[in-house]
Design a protein around this motif. Sequence first.
Motif, PDB file in Angstrom:
ATOM      1  N   LEU A 263       0.828  -1.204   0.000  1.00  0.00           N
ATOM      2  CA  LEU A 263       0.000   0.000   0.000  1.00  0.00           C
ATOM      3  C   LEU A 263       0.862   1.253   0.000  1.00  0.00           C
ATOM      4  CD1 LEU A 263      -2.716   1.435   0.188  1.00  0.00           C
ATOM      5  CD2 LEU A 263      -2.619   1.167   2.674  1.00  0.00           C
ATOM      6  N   PHE A 264       1.870   1.305   0.868  1.00  0.00           N
ATOM      7  CA  PHE A 264       2.736   2.476   0.932  1.00  0.00           C
ATOM      8  C   PHE A 264       3.482   2.657  -0.391  1.00  0.00           C
ATOM      9  CE2 PHE A 264       3.069   1.408   5.693  1.00  0.00           C
ATOM     10  CZ  PHE A 264       1.872   2.065   5.946  1.00  0.00           C
ATOM     11  N   THR A 265       3.889   1.539  -1.005  1.00  0.00           N
ATOM     12  CA  THR A 265       4.577   1.616  -2.291  1.00  0.00           C
ATOM     13  C   THR A 265       3.659   2.182  -3.368  1.00  0.00           C
ATOM     14  OG1 THR A 265       5.959  -0.288  -1.720  1.00  0.00           O
ATOM     15  CG2 THR A 265       5.809   0.301  -4.048  1.00  0.00           C
ATOM     16  N   LEU A 266       2.415   1.700  -3.413  1.00  0.00           N
ATOM     17  CA  LEU A 266       1.455   2.199  -4.403  1.00  0.00           C
ATOM     18  C   LEU A 266       1.157   3.682  -4.198  1.00  0.00           C
ATOM     19  CD1 LEU A 266      -1.079  -0.784  -4.584  1.00  0.00           C
ATOM     20  CD2 LEU A 266       0.617  -0.107  -6.301  1.00  0.00           C
ATOM     21  N   MET A 267       1.052   4.085  -2.938  1.00  0.00           N
ATOM     22  CA  MET A 267       0.809   5.497  -2.645  1.00  0.00           C
ATOM     23  C   MET A 267       1.979   6.346  -3.122  1.00  0.00           C
ATOM     24  SD  MET A 267      -0.920   5.118   1.146  1.00  0.00           S
ATOM     25  CE  MET A 267      -0.961   6.869   1.477  1.00  0.00           C
ATOM     26  N   GLY A 268       3.207   5.853  -2.885  1.00  0.00           N
ATOM     27  CA  GLY A 268       4.377   6.582  -3.342  1.00  0.00           C
ATOM     28  C   GLY A 268       4.451   6.670  -4.856  1.00  0.00           C
ATOM     29  N   LEU A 269       4.148   5.559  -5.540  1.00  0.00           N
ATOM     30  CA  LEU A 269       4.161   5.552  -7.002  1.00  0.00           C
ATOM     31  C   LEU A 269       3.080   6.464  -7.568  1.00  0.00           C
ATOM     32  CD1 LEU A 269       4.774   1.749  -7.718  1.00  0.00           C
ATOM     33  CD2 LEU A 269       6.404   3.639  -7.995  1.00  0.00           C
ATOM     34  N   THR A 270       1.907   6.485  -6.914  1.00  0.00           N
ATOM     35  CA  THR A 270       0.832   7.373  -7.357  1.00  0.00           C
ATOM     36  C   THR A 270       1.252   8.827  -7.253  1.00  0.00           C
ATOM     37  OG1 THR A 270      -0.846   5.773  -6.643  1.00  0.00           O
ATOM     38  CG2 THR A 270      -1.557   8.060  -6.944  1.00  0.00           C
ATOM     39  N   TYR A 271       1.912   9.167  -6.147  1.00  0.00           N
ATOM     40  CA  TYR A 271       2.379  10.547  -5.955  1.00  0.00           C
ATOM     41  C   TYR A 271       3.367  10.929  -7.051  1.00  0.00           C
ATOM     42  CZ  TYR A 271       4.394  14.664  -3.708  1.00  0.00           C
ATOM     43  OH  TYR A 271       4.828  15.938  -3.436  1.00  0.00           O
ATOM     44  N   VAL A 272       4.340  10.036  -7.292  1.00  0.00           N
ATOM     45  CA  VAL A 272       5.355  10.306  -8.317  1.00  0.00           C
ATOM     46  C   VAL A 272       4.710  10.406  -9.703  1.00  0.00           C
ATOM     47  CG1 VAL A 272       7.399   9.391  -9.484  1.00  0.00           C
ATOM     48  CG2 VAL A 272       7.219   9.267  -6.985  1.00  0.00           C
ATOM     49  N   GLY A 273       3.745   9.497  -9.980  1.00  0.00           N
ATOM     50  CA  GLY A 273       3.080   9.509 -11.270  1.00  0.00           C
ATOM     51  C   GLY A 273       2.327  10.797 -11.529  1.00  0.00           C
ATOM     52  N   ILE A 274       1.599  11.271 -10.505  1.00  0.00           N
ATOM     53  CA  ILE A 274       0.862  12.533 -10.655  1.00  0.00           C
ATOM     54  C   ILE A 274       1.837  13.684 -10.872  1.00  0.00           C
ATOM     55  CG2 ILE A 274      -0.609  14.194  -9.456  1.00  0.00           C
ATOM     56  CD1 ILE A 274      -1.959  11.830  -8.059  1.00  0.00           C
ATOM     57  N   ASP A 275       2.934  13.667 -10.108  1.00  0.00           N
ATOM     58  CA  ASP A 275       3.918  14.738 -10.221  1.00  0.00           C
ATOM     59  C   ASP A 275       4.560  14.778 -11.603  1.00  0.00           C
ATOM     60  OD1 ASP A 275       5.196  16.901  -8.976  1.00  0.00           O
ATOM     61  OD2 ASP A 275       6.987  15.715  -8.576  1.00  0.00           O
ATOM     62  N   LEU A 276       4.756  13.604 -12.211  1.00  0.00           N
ATOM     63  CA  LEU A 276       5.424  13.530 -13.509  1.00  0.00           C
ATOM     64  C   LEU A 276       4.494  13.809 -14.680  1.00  0.00           C
ATOM     65  CD1 LEU A 276       7.734  10.407 -13.047  1.00  0.00           C
ATOM     66  CD2 LEU A 276       8.441  12.802 -13.163  1.00  0.00           C
ATOM     67  N   PHE A 277       3.271  13.309 -14.605  1.00  0.00           N
ATOM     68  CA  PHE A 277       2.403  13.318 -15.788  1.00  0.00           C
ATOM     69  C   PHE A 277       1.233  14.298 -15.711  1.00  0.00           C
ATOM     70  CE2 PHE A 277       4.241   9.002 -15.546  1.00  0.00           C
ATOM     71  CZ  PHE A 277       4.976   9.033 -16.726  1.00  0.00           C
ATOM     72  N   SER A 278       1.085  14.990 -14.599  1.00  0.00           N
ATOM     73  CA  SER A 278      -0.001  15.970 -14.482  1.00  0.00           C
ATOM     74  C   SER A 278       0.576  17.373 -14.546  1.00  0.00           C
ATOM     75  CB  SER A 278      -0.756  15.772 -13.170  1.00  0.00           C
ATOM     76  OG  SER A 278      -1.722  16.791 -13.001  1.00  0.00           O
ATOM     77  N   ASN A 279      -0.229  18.298 -15.061  1.00  0.00           N
ATOM     78  CA  ASN A 279       0.217  19.691 -15.089  1.00  0.00           C
ATOM     79  C   ASN A 279      -0.069  20.393 -13.766  1.00  0.00           C
ATOM     80  OD1 ASN A 279      -2.548  19.814 -15.215  1.00  0.00           O
ATOM     81  ND2 ASN A 279      -2.635  21.087 -17.066  1.00  0.00           N
ATOM     82  N   ARG A 280      -0.565  19.620 -12.766  1.00  0.00           N
ATOM     83  CA  ARG A 280      -0.787  20.132 -11.412  1.00  0.00           C
ATOM     84  C   ARG A 280       0.037  19.324 -10.420  1.00  0.00           C
ATOM     85  NH1 ARG A 280      -7.128  19.890 -10.550  1.00  0.00           N
ATOM     86  NH2 ARG A 280      -6.775  17.815 -11.438  1.00  0.00           N
ATOM     87  N   THR A 281       0.326  19.911  -9.285  1.00  0.00           N
ATOM     88  CA  THR A 281       1.066  19.187  -8.262  1.00  0.00           C
ATOM     89  C   THR A 281       0.145  18.143  -7.618  1.00  0.00           C
ATOM     90  OG1 THR A 281       0.453  20.636  -6.426  1.00  0.00           O
ATOM     91  CG2 THR A 281       2.358  21.286  -7.773  1.00  0.00           C
ATOM     92  N   PRO A 282       0.697  17.104  -6.981  1.00  0.00           N
ATOM     93  CA  PRO A 282      -0.143  16.121  -6.281  1.00  0.00           C
ATOM     94  C   PRO A 282      -1.058  16.757  -5.242  1.00  0.00           C
ATOM     95  CG  PRO A 282       2.082  15.273  -6.528  1.00  0.00           C
ATOM     96  CD  PRO A 282       2.113  16.697  -7.002  1.00  0.00           C
ATOM     97  N   PHE A 283      -0.571  17.798  -4.545  1.00  0.00           N
ATOM     98  CA  PHE A 283      -1.414  18.471  -3.560  1.00  0.00           C
ATOM     99  C   PHE A 283      -2.613  19.118  -4.243  1.00  0.00           C
ATOM    100  CE2 PHE A 283      -2.692  22.329  -1.286  1.00  0.00           C
ATOM    101  CZ  PHE A 283      -3.035  21.780  -0.049  1.00  0.00           C
ATOM    102  N   HIS A 284      -2.406  19.754  -5.374  1.00  0.00           N
ATOM    103  CA  HIS A 284      -3.508  20.395  -6.102  1.00  0.00           C
ATOM    104  C   HIS A 284      -4.542  19.354  -6.539  1.00  0.00           C
ATOM    105  CE1 HIS A 284      -0.952  24.156  -7.331  1.00  0.00           C
ATOM    106  NE2 HIS A 284      -1.073  23.998  -6.022  1.00  0.00           N
ATOM    107  N   VAL A 285      -4.070  18.214  -7.013  1.00  0.00           N
ATOM    108  CA  VAL A 285      -4.986  17.157  -7.439  1.00  0.00           C
ATOM    109  C   VAL A 285      -5.781  16.632  -6.247  1.00  0.00           C
ATOM    110  CG1 VAL A 285      -5.123  14.826  -8.398  1.00  0.00           C
ATOM    111  CG2 VAL A 285      -3.551  16.496  -9.400  1.00  0.00           C
TER     112      VAL A 285
END
Length: 440
Positions: A263-285
């Motif tokens: 679970l912690f790994t998936l959460m970390g990967l999700t954060y990194v994925g949003i940061d890399l592929f979204s035009n918004r920061t993970p916090f904004h999302v």
Amino acid sequence: MTVALQPTLAAQQRPGRRLWGVPLPVVFFFLGMILPTAISVSVGGMRLSAYRIVLLIMFVPMIWTLITGARGKLKIFDGFAIAHSVWALLALIKWGGIAQGLESGGIYVVEALGAYLIGRLFIRSYEDFRAMANAYVGTVVGMLAFTIPEALTGTHFLKDTAASLFGGAKAHFIDKRMGLERAFGSFDHPILYGVFSASAFSMAYYICAGRSLSNMRGMLKVIGVIVATFISASGGPYVVLLMQIFVAGWDRALQFIGRWRLLFTLMGLTYVGIDLFSNRTPFHVFVSYFTFSAHSAYNRINIWIYGTAEVARHPIFGIGLGDWIRAPWMSDSMDNFWLLITVRYGVPALLFLLATVFGLVIAAGLRKNLPLEWRHARHAWAFTLFGISVAAATVHLWNALFVLFMFLVGSGAWMADPSVRPKSRALRPQSKPRRAPTLF
């Protein structure tokens, strides 16, 4: 001849006076916390609510009890809690001078450290925790007798009645949501009532229902907690509830040893994925999807932008209770507990608080071969803190909600203490093959 200050384990866990199995200091604290703030006294310009009076009376005796080890040896996590409170005091002295800093900082120390110590010193066993959890859930469910009619009629029975009898402001007007009046209960705002209610979910599910969907009496309490959260009609409480439901569902669906690492790994990967592929920061999302309206999301994003800029300007001691730089059209309300702590008291205060909360959870999670009941208690406690901690990025924990959070942090300290062991055979774990340490 020397006299040992450290008592025996049996002395640390002696019963003491109780009501429905709950230690009396916890009863008085909880009662003070749920009483409307209209039931308070003013001393020298300072408002002393019921829970503040309880904490003030008990603060010095609790400090002595902690130092002498009468209820468990002083641990590193106690040191982190003390360091957080002292740093906040120093920050407020730096901001307002000795007199004003001691007044505002002193009451913060009493609330933060005092509430932590109530949980840390008086919830010292599984039996204590179970009794407290049952009483907490019972309080949330019992309050529905007032808050359901409040949500349907708009009459704020508890808060307005107290204001009429003791003086003070009545519940202020807030627009309806989903066709319901937003319930205050006995609290100052629907968000406070909602988070207070939502925080009881894991305790209702794991302690009252024993994680059994066939336990009808326990599951009715779970439903009661959900209803109480719903009628607050507030996004923050919904996040607290949803986060707990998510991790409880994860725990139920997956039973293999490494499920929490996954679970912690998936959460970390999700954060990194949003940061890399979204035009918004993970916090904004995150804020965009966990707030009721685009306006609320936009406001919280601006709070983050201006708040983090304030932290960059004052990283060590913060700005105290001073005003923060923001856009002219923004209010002074900062709906982000973790950010507000950092803005007011500096980065060290935040780090000390995080070390207290997550250090205790990790230490408790690493204990092995525990009885089923103890594991249920550990899940109830850790999942509650997880839900509140995530929601605290979108709401501020103030007044009764802040002391509730600090109390809940301290109430699980016994789980991280290896000297606290099951008392009876019924609670002892069955022998199992040895395995590598794993969280929870």
